[in-house]
Design a protein around this motif. Structure first.
Motif, mmCIF file in Angstrom:
data_model
loop_
_atom_site.group_PDB
_atom_site.id
_atom_site.type_symbol
_atom_site.label_atom_id
_atom_site.label_comp_id
_atom_site.label_asym_id
_atom_site.label_seq_id
_atom_site.Cartn_x
_atom_site.Cartn_y
_atom_site.Cartn_z
ATOM 1 N N LEU A 72 76.486 -17.651 -4.137
ATOM 2 C CA LEU A 72 77.008 -16.655 -3.205
ATOM 3 C C LEU A 72 76.559 -16.975 -1.784
ATOM 4 O O LEU A 72 75.435 -17.442 -1.574
ATOM 5 C CB LEU A 72 76.493 -15.255 -3.563
ATOM 6 C CG LEU A 72 76.971 -14.602 -4.850
ATOM 7 C CD1 LEU A 72 76.291 -13.240 -5.004
ATOM 8 C CD2 LEU A 72 78.480 -14.430 -4.855
ATOM 9 N N ASP A 73 77.431 -16.693 -0.819
ATOM 10 C CA ASP A 73 77.005 -16.707 0.582
ATOM 11 C C ASP A 73 76.486 -15.304 0.875
ATOM 12 O O ASP A 73 77.250 -14.373 1.105
ATOM 13 C CB ASP A 73 78.175 -17.063 1.509
ATOM 14 C CG ASP A 73 77.775 -17.041 2.979
ATOM 15 O OD1 ASP A 73 76.608 -16.692 3.284
ATOM 16 O OD2 ASP A 73 78.632 -17.358 3.834
ATOM 17 N N PHE A 74 75.174 -15.162 0.850
ATOM 18 C CA PHE A 74 74.578 -13.833 0.948
ATOM 19 C C PHE A 74 74.786 -13.223 2.335
ATOM 20 O O PHE A 74 74.834 -12.010 2.482
ATOM 21 C CB PHE A 74 73.092 -13.891 0.607
ATOM 22 C CG PHE A 74 72.558 -12.612 0.030
ATOM 23 C CD1 PHE A 74 73.256 -11.934 -0.962
ATOM 24 C CD2 PHE A 74 71.347 -12.089 0.454
ATOM 25 C CE1 PHE A 74 72.768 -10.749 -1.510
ATOM 26 C CE2 PHE A 74 70.846 -10.906 -0.081
ATOM 27 C CZ PHE A 74 71.553 -10.240 -1.063
ATOM 28 N N GLN A 75 74.913 -14.060 3.345
ATOM 29 C CA GLN A 75 75.213 -13.542 4.682
ATOM 30 C C GLN A 75 76.581 -12.848 4.677
ATOM 31 O O GLN A 75 76.736 -11.747 5.207
ATOM 32 C CB GLN A 75 75.204 -14.674 5.714
ATOM 33 C CG GLN A 75 75.552 -14.224 7.132
ATOM 34 C CD GLN A 75 75.256 -15.293 8.172
ATOM 35 O OE1 GLN A 75 74.314 -15.191 8.945
ATOM 36 N NE2 GLN A 75 76.076 -16.329 8.198
ATOM 37 N N ASP A 76 77.554 -13.466 4.044
ATOM 38 C CA ASP A 76 78.891 -12.891 3.946
ATOM 39 C C ASP A 76 78.858 -11.602 3.124
ATOM 40 O O ASP A 76 79.490 -10.596 3.484
ATOM 41 C CB ASP A 76 79.850 -13.899 3.315
ATOM 42 C CG ASP A 76 81.251 -13.335 3.095
ATOM 43 O OD1 ASP A 76 81.871 -12.910 4.094
ATOM 44 O OD2 ASP A 76 81.727 -13.311 1.938
ATOM 45 N N ILE A 77 78.129 -11.611 2.020
ATOM 46 C CA ILE A 77 78.021 -10.427 1.163
ATOM 47 C C ILE A 77 77.440 -9.252 1.943
ATOM 48 O O ILE A 77 77.933 -8.116 1.878
ATOM 49 C CB ILE A 77 77.146 -10.731 -0.068
ATOM 50 C CG1 ILE A 77 77.797 -11.785 -0.965
ATOM 51 C CG2 ILE A 77 76.844 -9.452 -0.853
ATOM 52 C CD1 ILE A 77 79.064 -11.339 -1.648
ATOM 53 N N LEU A 78 76.379 -9.521 2.707
ATOM 54 C CA LEU A 78 75.727 -8.457 3.472
ATOM 55 C C LEU A 78 76.620 -7.938 4.595
ATOM 56 O O LEU A 78 76.599 -6.742 4.910
ATOM 57 C CB LEU A 78 74.392 -8.962 4.031
ATOM 58 C CG LEU A 78 73.307 -9.230 2.973
ATOM 59 C CD1 LEU A 78 72.142 -10.002 3.589
ATOM 60 C CD2 LEU A 78 72.812 -7.919 2.354
ATOM 61 N N GLN A 79 77.404 -8.814 5.204
ATOM 62 C CA GLN A 79 78.345 -8.375 6.233
ATOM 63 C C GLN A 79 79.409 -7.453 5.628
ATOM 64 O O GLN A 79 79.771 -6.428 6.223
ATOM 65 C CB GLN A 79 79.020 -9.586 6.883
ATOM 66 C CG GLN A 79 78.132 -10.325 7.868
ATOM 67 C CD GLN A 79 78.824 -11.539 8.455
ATOM 68 O OE1 GLN A 79 79.833 -12.017 7.928
ATOM 69 N NE2 GLN A 79 78.286 -12.065 9.533
ATOM 70 N N ARG A 80 79.914 -7.825 4.460
ATOM 71 C CA ARG A 80 80.906 -6.991 3.780
ATOM 72 C C ARG A 80 80.319 -5.621 3.439
ATOM 73 O O ARG A 80 80.960 -4.577 3.620
ATOM 74 C CB ARG A 80 81.386 -7.679 2.506
ATOM 75 C CG ARG A 80 82.232 -8.927 2.747
ATOM 76 C CD ARG A 80 82.440 -9.703 1.440
ATOM 77 N NE ARG A 80 83.190 -10.931 1.644
ATOM 78 C CZ ARG A 80 84.524 -11.026 1.560
ATOM 79 N NH1 ARG A 80 85.230 -9.957 1.263
ATOM 80 N NH2 ARG A 80 85.116 -12.168 1.757
ATOM 81 N N PHE A 81 79.105 -5.627 2.924
ATOM 82 C CA PHE A 81 78.412 -4.393 2.566
ATOM 83 C C PHE A 81 78.269 -3.482 3.788
ATOM 84 O O PHE A 81 78.609 -2.292 3.746
ATOM 85 C CB PHE A 81 77.032 -4.739 1.990
ATOM 86 C CG PHE A 81 76.223 -3.552 1.573
ATOM 87 C CD1 PHE A 81 76.341 -3.032 0.295
ATOM 88 C CD2 PHE A 81 75.323 -2.963 2.451
ATOM 89 C CE1 PHE A 81 75.587 -1.933 -0.101
ATOM 90 C CE2 PHE A 81 74.572 -1.863 2.073
ATOM 91 C CZ PHE A 81 74.700 -1.345 0.790
ATOM 92 N N ALA A 82 77.780 -4.047 4.883
ATOM 93 C CA ALA A 82 77.556 -3.264 6.101
ATOM 94 C C ALA A 82 78.873 -2.781 6.701
ATOM 95 O O ALA A 82 78.952 -1.675 7.247
ATOM 96 C CB ALA A 82 76.777 -4.097 7.119
ATOM 97 N N PHE A 83 79.917 -3.609 6.596
ATOM 98 C CA PHE A 83 81.225 -3.237 7.134
ATOM 99 C C PHE A 83 81.791 -2.026 6.398
ATOM 100 O O PHE A 83 82.254 -1.063 7.019
ATOM 101 C CB PHE A 83 82.173 -4.430 7.027
ATOM 102 C CG PHE A 83 83.574 -4.154 7.491
ATOM 103 C CD1 PHE A 83 83.820 -3.612 8.736
ATOM 104 C CD2 PHE A 83 84.661 -4.449 6.680
ATOM 105 C CE1 PHE A 83 85.112 -3.355 9.171
ATOM 106 C CE2 PHE A 83 85.957 -4.207 7.106
ATOM 107 C CZ PHE A 83 86.182 -3.649 8.350
ATOM 108 N N ASP A 84 81.746 -2.053 5.076
ATOM 109 C CA ASP A 84 82.206 -0.898 4.294
ATOM 110 C C ASP A 84 81.423 0.357 4.677
ATOM 111 O O ASP A 84 81.987 1.445 4.847
ATOM 112 C CB ASP A 84 82.049 -1.165 2.791
ATOM 113 C CG ASP A 84 83.155 -2.053 2.236
ATOM 114 O OD1 ASP A 84 84.073 -2.415 2.999
ATOM 115 O OD2 ASP A 84 83.103 -2.385 1.033
#
Length: 505
Positions: free
Chosen positions: A172-184
């Motif tokens: 996983l690209d954890f940076q991308d995952i965290l951005q998605r999480f924060a965006f939602d």
């Protein structure tokens, strides 16, 4: 104007020859040195040579500047102050606040992207946006944010994705995952809208890609050696400026759709008062400001703040934990001790975790530097003269690396520097916001500071209770590259493997 034109022609004609001569001298000098300044061109050549390591170069300069304040001479008439001195930070952010605004340069550079939203506004517009926004950050809203928005996103989306990755050995690209999480999260709490960006399929939404382009290209304008170049490209609608215009259009369309849906929702209900609405967007629309362009600017600013800052902080935090397993063990221990408490109380009382987050942001602040522009002539503490129109940049990234502020062990990731032992428990001991201006300070101090900490601690507790986040590519002694846009990024993303935690750990 004529003199500026002649200087530009001079640079363009003699640039190749002069660069080759200066570069030979500059590249052999120690990195921790004050750059030379030449007639007409100032320190242009040092700026050019260090253009790909600008953040570290400026940080190095402040480390060898006696007062941690340095005036960089960019050209014949352009000077910019860089500082890591807490007294100067307090002066520009509080004591003489009204003399230091975002200013013309900052505003002009970011207006295409941020418009006149709160992060690009001064004066009455800024005051109004801050006043309306402040209602969103009371204890009731914070509790709701953690117990409903963040916890739902964590349990229904983030944890299942991590569990699946652990079972399947997925990278996983954890940076991308965290951005998605924060965006939602920011869309739900601020706009009452769920973009569902953190679905198991990890959809590639056009808006998110456009937002990335807007941030990257807008930030790049600040780093242009010759600012007139991006202005010409913008005028001709070519190259990066053409891409920026397309990206901005996509971003604004997205924000506008959210606004129109919210307007319809409010019109179907009874006329709302500021006290009865329960999201930020509704507050602005119910305050009498229905200009869609203005409200769109506000929406974009809050997406930037809510999506990019917390995700950047958490990306570097999980990387630092992977390098410091003893600290991770202490955090897991605290998580287990607090696990029986209600969600809000659990994250609120995680003292060691809070300290570790502060320590991580000391080394890797989400906003590494911020710039103000002088409205009138001034003299800074220490004697640096500031002329009207000069830019003054305070530098959280450099400040976190100053021995005079943090001691000889400043390079260590050490949560204990924020803690004091009392009997059998830790007590958090904060630093003043001028020594640690990660969330700004003074009248413009970040409204969402407490919300950001609660969100980050809930993510840390939810993830580390069950999983280890293991970097997939680790070179001994090589740190990921710290990129600077409007907020910080980890170059190339943060590829990780997710490993189920042993219950006995």
């Amino acid at each position: 104007m004529l003199l500026q034109f002649l200087v530009t022609i001079f640079l363009l004609i003699l640039l190749p020859l002069l660069l080759s001569l200066i570069f030979l001298k500059t590249k052999t000098k120690p990195s921790h040195s004050i750059p030379k300044s030449y007639p007409l061109v100032g320190s242009f050549f040092a700026i050019f040579v260090n253009r790909n390591r600008r953040l570290q170069w400026l940080s190095d300069i402040l480390q060898v500047s006696p007062s941690a304040t340095y005036v960089l001479r960019r050209s014949y008439a352009t000077r910019q102050v860089f500082t890591g001195n807490p007294a100067v930070v307090q002066h520009i952010l509080k004591t003489n606040f009204h003399n230091y605004e975002k200013g013309h340069t900052f505003n002009r550079t970011l207006t295409d992207f941020l418009g006149h939203g709160i992060f690009n506004a001064d004066g009455q517009s800024w005051k109004f946006q801050r006043q309306v926004s402040s209602h969103e950050f009371n204890t009731k809203s914070l509790r709701k944010f953690v117990e409903t928005v963040v916890d739902t996103e964590l349990s229904e989306r983030l944890i299942p994705i991590l569990s699946s990755a652990a079972s399947n050995g997925t990278l996983l690209d954890f940076q991308d995952i965290l951005q998605r999480f924060a965006f939602d999260n920011i869309c739900k709490i601020a706009f009452g809208f769920d973009p569902a960006y953190l679905l198991p399929s990890l959809p590639q939404a056009k808006f998110a890609l456009a937002f990335e382009d807007s941030v990257r290209i807008s930030s790049g304008r600040f780093n242009e050696l010759f600012p007139f170049i991006w202005k010409i490209k913008r005028l001709l609608n070519i190259g990066s400026e053409k891409r920026l215009r397309m990206a901005n259009s996509e971003v604004r369309d997205f924000a506008m759709n959210i606004i129109r849906e919210k307007k319809q929702e409010l019109e179907l209900g009874e006329k709302a008062s500021l006290d009865s609405v329960d999201d930020l967007l509704s507050r602005f629309l119910s305050s009498g400001h229905s200009d869609e362009n203005f409200v769109t600017d506000i929406v974009i600013s809050f997406i930037l703040a809510g999506r990019d800052t917390t995700s950047a902080a958490l990306t570097w935090y999980f990387w630092l934990l992977s390098k410091n397993p003893h600290i991770q063990s202490e955090i897991v221990k605290e998580i287990k001790e607090k696990s029986e408490a209600p969600v809000y109380d659990e994250v609120k009382d995680m003292v060691y975790t809070h300290a570790s987050l502060c320590e991580s942001m000391r080394l890797y602040p989400p906003v590494p530097m911020d710039t103000k522009e002088a409205v009138n002539d001034d003299v800074l503490p220490g004697g640096t003269v500031v002329k009207k129109g000069m830019r003054v940049t305070y530098f959280p990234y450099a400040m976190g690396r100053l021995e005079m502020l943090w001691g000889s062990d400043w390079a260590e990731f050490k949560p204990e520097r924020w803690l004091q032992k009392e009997e059998n428990h830790w007590k958090f001991v904060g630093r003043d916001s001028y020594t640690y201006p990660v969330f700004q300070a003074g009248p413009r101090i970040c409204l969402g500071k407490e919300m950001a900490f609660l969100q980050m601690k809930r993510v840390v507790a939810g993830v580390l209770r069950r999983f280890k986040v293991v970097p997939a590519t680790v070179e001994q002694g090589v740190d990921p590259e710290f990129l600077v846009y409007l907020t910080s990024k980890m170059k190339g993303g943060f590829p990780v493997r997710i490993v189920e935690r042993d219950e006995n750990e």
